[in-house]
Design a protein around this motif. Structure first.
Motif, PDB file in Angstrom:
ATOM      1  N   THR A 292       0.668  -1.273  -0.066  1.00  0.00           N
ATOM      2  CA  THR A 292      -0.063  -0.082   0.086  1.00  0.00           C
ATOM      3  C   THR A 292       0.789   1.132   0.050  1.00  0.00           C
ATOM      4  O   THR A 292       0.797   2.270  -0.603  1.00  0.00           O
TER       5      THR A 292
ATOM      6  N   THR B 281      -9.455  -5.722  -0.075  1.00  0.00           N
ATOM      7  CA  THR B 281     -10.591  -5.406   0.674  1.00  0.00           C
ATOM      8  C   THR B 281     -10.943  -6.253   1.839  1.00  0.00           C
ATOM      9  O   THR B 281     -11.928  -6.239   2.482  1.00  0.00           O
TER      10      THR B 281
ATOM     11  N   ARG C 128      -8.192  -6.570   4.428  1.00  0.00           N
ATOM     12  CA  ARG C 128      -7.611  -5.897   5.687  1.00  0.00           C
ATOM     13  C   ARG C 128      -8.559  -4.491   5.879  1.00  0.00           C
ATOM     14  O   ARG C 128      -8.420  -3.910   5.141  1.00  0.00           O
ATOM     15  N   ALA C 129      -8.794  -4.492   7.222  1.00  0.00           N
ATOM     16  CA  ALA C 129      -9.622  -3.368   7.551  1.00  0.00           C
ATOM     17  C   ALA C 129      -9.353  -2.091   7.219  1.00  0.00           C
ATOM     18  O   ALA C 129     -10.188  -1.287   6.876  1.00  0.00           O
ATOM     19  N   ALA C 130      -8.221  -1.754   7.350  1.00  0.00           N
ATOM     20  CA  ALA C 130      -7.803  -0.474   7.476  1.00  0.00           C
ATOM     21  C   ALA C 130      -7.076  -0.004   6.052  1.00  0.00           C
ATOM     22  O   ALA C 130      -6.456   0.859   5.534  1.00  0.00           O
ATOM     23  N   ALA C 131      -6.841  -0.973   5.179  1.00  0.00           N
ATOM     24  CA  ALA C 131      -6.308  -1.131   3.869  1.00  0.00           C
ATOM     25  C   ALA C 131      -7.179   0.276   2.981  1.00  0.00           C
ATOM     26  O   ALA C 131      -6.096   0.965   2.397  1.00  0.00           O
TER      27      ALA C 131
ATOM     28  N   GLN D  28      -8.975   2.684   3.769  1.00  0.00           N
ATOM     29  CA  GLN D  28      -8.731   3.976   4.518  1.00  0.00           C
ATOM     30  C   GLN D  28      -7.380   4.325   4.341  1.00  0.00           C
ATOM     31  O   GLN D  28      -6.933   5.604   3.892  1.00  0.00           O
ATOM     32  N   GLN D  29      -6.158   3.389   4.402  1.00  0.00           N
ATOM     33  CA  GLN D  29      -4.716   3.817   4.172  1.00  0.00           C
ATOM     34  C   GLN D  29      -4.676   4.237   2.855  1.00  0.00           C
ATOM     35  O   GLN D  29      -3.825   5.147   2.718  1.00  0.00           O
TER      36      GLN D  29
ATOM     37  N   LYS E 215      -6.577   5.690   0.742  1.00  0.00           N
ATOM     38  CA  LYS E 215      -7.494   6.855   0.645  1.00  0.00           C
ATOM     39  C   LYS E 215      -6.567   8.026   1.142  1.00  0.00           C
ATOM     40  O   LYS E 215      -6.552   9.062   0.599  1.00  0.00           O
TER      41      LYS E 215
ATOM     42  N   GLU F  41     -15.204  -2.749   2.178  1.00  0.00           N
ATOM     43  CA  GLU F  41     -14.408  -3.938   2.835  1.00  0.00           C
ATOM     44  C   GLU F  41     -15.169  -5.144   2.743  1.00  0.00           C
ATOM     45  O   GLU F  41     -16.381  -5.362   2.774  1.00  0.00           O
TER      46      GLU F  41
END
Length: 306
Positions: A119, A143, A145-148, A150-151, A153, A168
Motif C-alpha cells: 500500500t 478489501t 484488511r480493515a484499514a487498507a 482507508q490507508q 485513501k 470492505e
C-alpha cells in the motif's frame, strides 16, 4: 534527482548493509593466512550477506582465477574494486523503468506477501507519476484488511490523485472491473491496483490474483500491464521462493525492494537478479511519498561498498 542526490540517498539507505559488509571484508582480507583461506572466508561472508549460492560461487570462481602474486602485492581497496566489478557484471542490465505507453491505458498491479509494503509503495508510485503529469486512478483491491482502503485513501489525498470507492469485503476482481470502467469514463491513463497481501503458499489466494489478471485482460482495451512485486529486503533469502511463486502465477514484470534501510543484508538484490532474472525496478525506504528511487546498478553497488 541528480546523480549526487541519488547516490547520497542510496548510501543513506544502505548504511547498515555497507557497514556490515565492508567491515567484514576488511577483516577477512587482513586476517586471511593465504589465498585459500581468503576465498573460504569470503564465500561464507557472501552467503551470509544474502547474495545466494549461485552468485557467490560465480564471484569465488572469478577471485580464484586471480594470481597469488596479486594477493601478495595489492591492498584491500584493490580487492574491493574487484568485487564491485564482479557484482556490477552480475547485475549487468540497463535501468528498467515502469512501462508507460503513450496512447492507451497503463495498469500497474502491486502484489506481494503480507507486510511487504504494497500500500505504501502504491501511494509512492502514484505520487511519482502524478508529478510527471500523469492522470491516475487508484483501485483499492485489498478489501480484506480493515484499514487498507482507508490507508490508501489517505495516500491518494496526499498524492493528489483520485481513488474509486469500494467496501470492505468486496470481491477484488469486481473492484478491479469497476476501476477499469471508471478509468475509461474519467479519461485516466494510469490505474494503480493495490492488492491484499498473501502467502505464496496459499493456492486459493494466488488463484484470486490470477482471476484479477484475467479480468484486466478481458476488460481493458489497448493497455499495458505491469505487475510489480514488493519484496521486504529484511526477509533475506526467504523472498526468493516468494518471488518464484508470484512469477510463475502472474508473470511478475519487476521487483520493488522495500525496507532496504532496515537490513544489513543488501545482497538480496544480487540473489534476485541471479536466481530469477526479474529486474529490480524500484527501491523504497522511509515513510515519505518521495522515498522511492529507480534502481541503478552502478550507484547501488557503489553505495553498498564505498
Amino acid at each position: 534527482m541528480n546523480f549526487s542526490n541519488i547516490l547520497y540517498q542510496f548510501k543513506k539507505g544502505l548504511s547498515k548493509s555497507r557497514e556490515e559488509l565492508v567491515n567484514k571484508l576488511n577483516f577477512i582480507f587482513s586476517h586471511s593466512q593465504n589465498k585459500s583461506d581468503f576465498l573460504e572466508r569470503l564465500e561464507e561472508l557472501l552467503i551470509l550477506s544474502d547474495l545466494g549460492t549461485s552468485a557467490t560461487l560465480e564471484i569465488i570462481s572469478k577471485f580464484n582465477k586471480i594470481d597469488l602474486r596479486e594477493y601478495q602485492e595489492n591492498d584491500f581497496i584493490f580487492f574491493k574494486e574487484k568485487l564491485k566489478y564482479f557484482l556490477i557484471n552480475i547485475l549487468n542490465s540497463p535501468p528498467s523503468e515502469i512501462n508507460i505507453i503513450k496512447n492507451g491505458l497503463n495498469i500497474i498491479m502491486i502484489v506481494g506477501v503480507n507486510g511487504s509494503g504494497k500500500t505504501s509503495v502504491t501511494g509512492k508510485i502514484a505520487y511519482r507519476l502524478k508529478n510527471k503529469n500523469e492522470n491516475i486512478l487508484l483501485v483499492p483491491a485489498d478489501t480484506f484488511r480493515a484499514a487498507a482502503i482507508q490507508q490508501l485513501k489517505i495516500l491518494a489525498d496526499q498524492a493528489g490523485v483520485e481513488m474509486i470507492n469500494t467496501k470492505e469485503g468486496a470481491d477484488p476482481a469486481s473492484v478491479v472491473y469497476d476501476g477499469i470502467n471508471a478509468a475509461k469514463a474519467r479519461g485516466k491513463n494510469i490505474i494503480l491496483i493495490d492488492t491484499a497481501g498473501r502467502l505464496h503458499t496459499k493456492i486459493n489466494l494466488m488463484n484470486e490474483l490470477e482471476k484479477v489478471k484475467r479480468v484486466i485482460q478481458k476488460e481493458a482495451d489497448n493497455f499495458s500491464l505491469e505487475i510489480l512485486q514488493t519484496i521486504d529486503a529484511t526477509m533475506g533469502q526467504n523472498t526468493i521462493e516468494q518471488a518464484k511463486s508470484f512469477k510463475k502465477s502472474l508473470g511478475v514484470t519487476g521487483i520493488v525492494l522495500t525496507k532496504m534501510d532496515g537490513t544489513a543484508k543488501g545482497g538480496i538484490v544480487i540473489a534476485i537478479k541471479k536466481e530469477l532474472n526479474i529486474p529490480v525496478k524500484l527501491i523504497s525506504w522511509g515513510e515519505k511519498l518521495n522515498n522511492l528511487y529507480d534502481f541503478e546498478t552502478n550507484k547501488f553497488i557503489e553505495a553498498l561498498l564505498d
